[in-house]
Design a protein around this motif. Structure first.
Motif, PDB file in Angstrom:
ATOM      1  N   ALA A   8       0.955  -1.084  -0.111  1.00 29.55           N
ATOM      2  CA  ALA A   8      -0.155  -0.254  -0.111  1.00 29.55           C
ATOM      3  C   ALA A   8       0.740   1.735  -0.150  1.00 29.55           C
ATOM      4  N   ALA A   9       1.897   0.993   0.489  1.00 30.28           N
ATOM      5  CA  ALA A   9       2.906   2.495   1.135  1.00 30.28           C
ATOM      6  C   ALA A   9       3.312   2.679  -0.782  1.00 30.28           C
ATOM      7  N   GLN A  10       3.538   1.541  -1.323  1.00 30.32           N
ATOM      8  CA  GLN A  10       4.504   1.476  -2.457  1.00 30.32           C
ATOM      9  C   GLN A  10       3.560   1.939  -3.346  1.00 30.32           C
ATOM     10  N   TYR A  11       2.565   1.442  -2.868  1.00 23.08           N
ATOM     11  CA  TYR A  11       1.888   1.768  -4.753  1.00 23.08           C
ATOM     12  C   TYR A  11       0.494   3.261  -4.538  1.00 23.08           C
ATOM     13  N   GLY A  12       0.318   3.634  -3.076  1.00 22.38           N
ATOM     14  CA  GLY A  12      -0.039   4.924  -2.858  1.00 22.38           C
ATOM     15  C   GLY A  12      -1.904   4.757  -2.649  1.00 22.38           C
ATOM     16  N   THR A  13      -2.215   3.813  -2.543  1.00 19.03           N
ATOM     17  CA  THR A  13      -3.406   3.533  -2.205  1.00 19.03           C
ATOM     18  C   THR A  13      -3.767   2.215  -1.715  1.00 19.03           C
ATOM     19  N   GLY A  14      -5.490   1.331  -0.672  1.00 16.24           N
ATOM     20  CA  GLY A  14      -4.809   0.736  -0.236  1.00 16.24           C
ATOM     21  C   GLY A  14      -6.478  -0.053  -0.904  1.00 16.24           C
ATOM     22  N   TRP A  15      -5.478  -1.403  -0.795  1.00 14.59           N
ATOM     23  CA  TRP A  15      -6.451  -2.462  -1.422  1.00 14.59           C
ATOM     24  C   TRP A  15      -5.983  -3.862  -0.662  1.00 14.59           C
ATOM     25  N   TRP A  16      -5.943  -4.874  -1.275  1.00 17.71           N
ATOM     26  CA  TRP A  16      -6.078  -6.280  -1.136  1.00 17.71           C
ATOM     27  C   TRP A  16      -4.923  -6.654  -1.567  1.00 17.71           C
ATOM     28  N   TYR A  17      -3.443  -6.999  -1.257  1.00 22.00           N
ATOM     29  CA  TYR A  17      -2.237  -7.193  -1.653  1.00 22.00           C
ATOM     30  C   TYR A  17      -1.854  -8.421  -0.960  1.00 22.00           C
ATOM     31  N   ASP A  18      -1.512  -9.215  -2.151  1.00 17.53           N
ATOM     32  CA  ASP A  18      -0.442 -10.431  -1.387  1.00 17.53           C
ATOM     33  C   ASP A  18       0.540  -9.500  -1.389  1.00 17.53           C
ATOM     34  N   ASP A  19       1.756 -10.827  -0.737  1.00 13.92           N
ATOM     35  CA  ASP A  19       3.323 -11.092  -0.381  1.00 13.92           C
ATOM     36  C   ASP A  19       4.082 -10.484  -1.731  1.00 13.92           C
ATOM     37  N   LYS A  20       3.453 -10.621  -3.100  1.00 15.85           N
ATOM     38  CA  LYS A  20       4.259 -10.271  -3.714  1.00 15.85           C
ATOM     39  C   LYS A  20       3.478  -9.087  -4.737  1.00 15.85           C
ATOM     40  N   CYS A  21       2.806  -7.950  -3.507  1.00 17.84           N
ATOM     41  CA  CYS A  21       2.183  -7.495  -4.434  1.00 17.84           C
ATOM     42  C   CYS A  21       1.544  -7.237  -5.228  1.00 17.84           C
ATOM     43  N   GLY A  22       0.954  -8.171  -5.476  1.00 16.84           N
ATOM     44  CA  GLY A  22       0.022  -7.576  -7.054  1.00 16.84           C
ATOM     45  C   GLY A  22       0.818  -8.533  -8.043  1.00 16.84           C
ATOM     46  N   PRO A  23       0.939  -7.985  -9.206  1.00 20.86           N
ATOM     47  CA  PRO A  23       0.982  -5.990  -9.383  1.00 20.86           C
ATOM     48  C   PRO A  23      -0.812  -5.795 -10.068  1.00 20.86           C
ATOM     49  N   VAL A  24      -2.081  -7.075  -9.170  1.00 19.16           N
ATOM     50  CA  VAL A  24      -3.085  -6.651  -9.741  1.00 19.16           C
ATOM     51  C   VAL A  24      -4.475  -5.558  -8.674  1.00 19.16           C
ATOM     52  N   LEU A  25      -4.356  -4.420  -9.215  1.00 20.55           N
ATOM     53  CA  LEU A  25      -4.458  -3.455  -8.652  1.00 20.55           C
ATOM     54  C   LEU A  25      -6.027  -2.529  -9.699  1.00 20.55           C
ATOM     55  N   ILE A  26      -6.603  -2.153  -8.829  1.00 18.28           N
ATOM     56  CA  ILE A  26      -7.437  -0.782  -9.734  1.00 18.28           C
ATOM     57  C   ILE A  26      -6.699   0.570  -9.922  1.00 18.28           C
ATOM     58  N   TYR A  27      -5.998   0.477  -9.228  1.00 19.39           N
ATOM     59  CA  TYR A  27      -5.254   1.961  -9.434  1.00 19.39           C
ATOM     60  C   TYR A  27      -4.164   2.293  -8.720  1.00 19.39           C
ATOM     61  N   ALA A  28      -2.995   2.828  -9.694  1.00 18.15           N
ATOM     62  CA  ALA A  28      -1.920   3.323  -9.135  1.00 18.15           C
ATOM     63  C   ALA A  28      -1.787   4.533  -8.901  1.00 18.15           C
ATOM     64  N   PRO A  29      -1.997   5.528  -8.703  1.00 16.45           N
ATOM     65  CA  PRO A  29      -1.716   7.348  -8.736  1.00 16.45           C
ATOM     66  C   PRO A  29      -0.129   7.688  -9.430  1.00 16.45           C
ATOM     67  N   ALA A  30       0.804   6.691  -8.802  1.00 14.51           N
ATOM     68  CA  ALA A  30       2.201   7.567  -9.592  1.00 14.51           C
ATOM     69  C   ALA A  30       2.092   7.125 -11.027  1.00 14.51           C
ATOM     70  N   SER A  31       1.487   6.040 -11.646  1.00 12.13           N
ATOM     71  CA  SER A  31       0.737   5.882 -13.417  1.00 12.13           C
ATOM     72  C   SER A  31      -0.728   6.576 -13.626  1.00 12.13           C
ATOM     73  N   ASP A  32      -1.401   7.005 -12.728  1.00 11.14           N
ATOM     74  CA  ASP A  32      -2.808   7.029 -13.643  1.00 11.14           C
ATOM     75  C   ASP A  32      -3.249   5.950 -14.152  1.00 11.14           C
ATOM     76  N   ARG A  33      -2.731   4.675 -13.814  1.00  5.72           N
ATOM     77  CA  ARG A  33      -3.265   3.560 -14.415  1.00  5.72           C
ATOM     78  C   ARG A  33      -3.563   1.857 -13.321  1.00  5.72           C
ATOM     79  N   GLY A  34      -4.406   1.250 -13.598  1.00  7.15           N
ATOM     80  CA  GLY A  34      -4.241  -0.026 -12.966  1.00  7.15           C
ATOM     81  C   GLY A  34      -3.973  -1.487 -13.755  1.00  7.15           C
ATOM     82  N   TRP A  35      -3.792  -2.419 -13.284  1.00 14.36           N
ATOM     83  CA  TRP A  35      -3.511  -3.523 -13.955  1.00 14.36           C
ATOM     84  C   TRP A  35      -4.588  -4.584 -13.671  1.00 14.36           C
ATOM     85  N   TRP A  36      -4.591  -5.476 -14.366  1.00 13.63           N
ATOM     86  CA  TRP A  36      -5.497  -6.178 -14.364  1.00 13.63           C
ATOM     87  C   TRP A  36      -5.456  -6.903 -15.242  1.00 13.63           C
TER      88      TRP A  36
END
Length: 180
Positions: A129-157
């Motif tokens: 959450a600190a790395q991506y700058g948003t609250g979410w459900w993260y596993d021990d590999k930090c995804g990278p599946v998420l709806i929003y990453a503020p640094a890139s203004d993009r999500g990954w799915w």
């Protein structure tokens, strides 16, 4: 038979989400907040209470302008003791444009996110959450599946079992609908 009602329980939507809007404390995600004008995060505790009362469908609309989405039936948020992890009955490929981002995936390098506690920068067992700058459900590999990453203004799915796609998410929606 599941029938849709018109009861939208929570949504994060409408209006530009800016860096920092979703970088809230665990307490804020737990109780709810409004990250941008017209948007609401109902709160993990309220989602827990609501999903105990019936069957719910989670629809993630990745960009409200394109309408591309992923749909999950029987979505349930667990309580505080379980870290507000979630479970779901099944991914609805027939209603979805993208793949099941919550499932274990070789493409994303992630395990299943079902059962993983919700993380924020102040309650962050893996530093995601600190790395991506948003609250979410993260596993021990930090995804990278998420709806929003503020640094890139993009999500990954994943858009298939073989491909991970990046998409613009300045306006997205998480919608929880009650079914009966």
């Amino acid at each position: 038979m599941l029938c849709q009602t018109s009861n939208t329980v929570f949504a994060l939507v409408y209006g530009k989400i800016d860096p920092g809007d979703l970088n809230q404390t665990f307490a804020m995600y737990q109780t709810g907040f409004s990250p941008a004008e017209g948007s609401t995060w109902l709160g993990l505790e309220a989602m827990y209470a609501l999903t105990r009362q019936g069957e719910y469908r989670l629809t993630i609309v990745f960009n409200i302008y394109s309408g591309v989405k992923a749909v999950y039936d029987n979505f349930t948020v667990n309580g505080a003791v379980e870290g507000y992890s979630f479970t779901y009955g099944h991914f609805r490929a027939d209603l979805s444009d993208y793949g099941d981002g919550f499932a274990a995936s070789v493409v994303t390098g992630a395990g299943s996110l079902a059962g993983v506690p919700f993380s924020t920068y102040d309650k962050d067992p893996y530093g995601c959450a600190a790395q991506y700058g948003t609250g979410w459900w993260y596993d021990d590999k930090c995804g990278p599946v998420l709806i929003y990453a503020p640094a890139s203004d993009r999500g990954w799915w994943p858009n298939s079992i073989n491909t991970l796609v990046k998409f613009p998410t300045m306006s997205f929606k998480l919608e929880l609908m009650e079914y009966y």
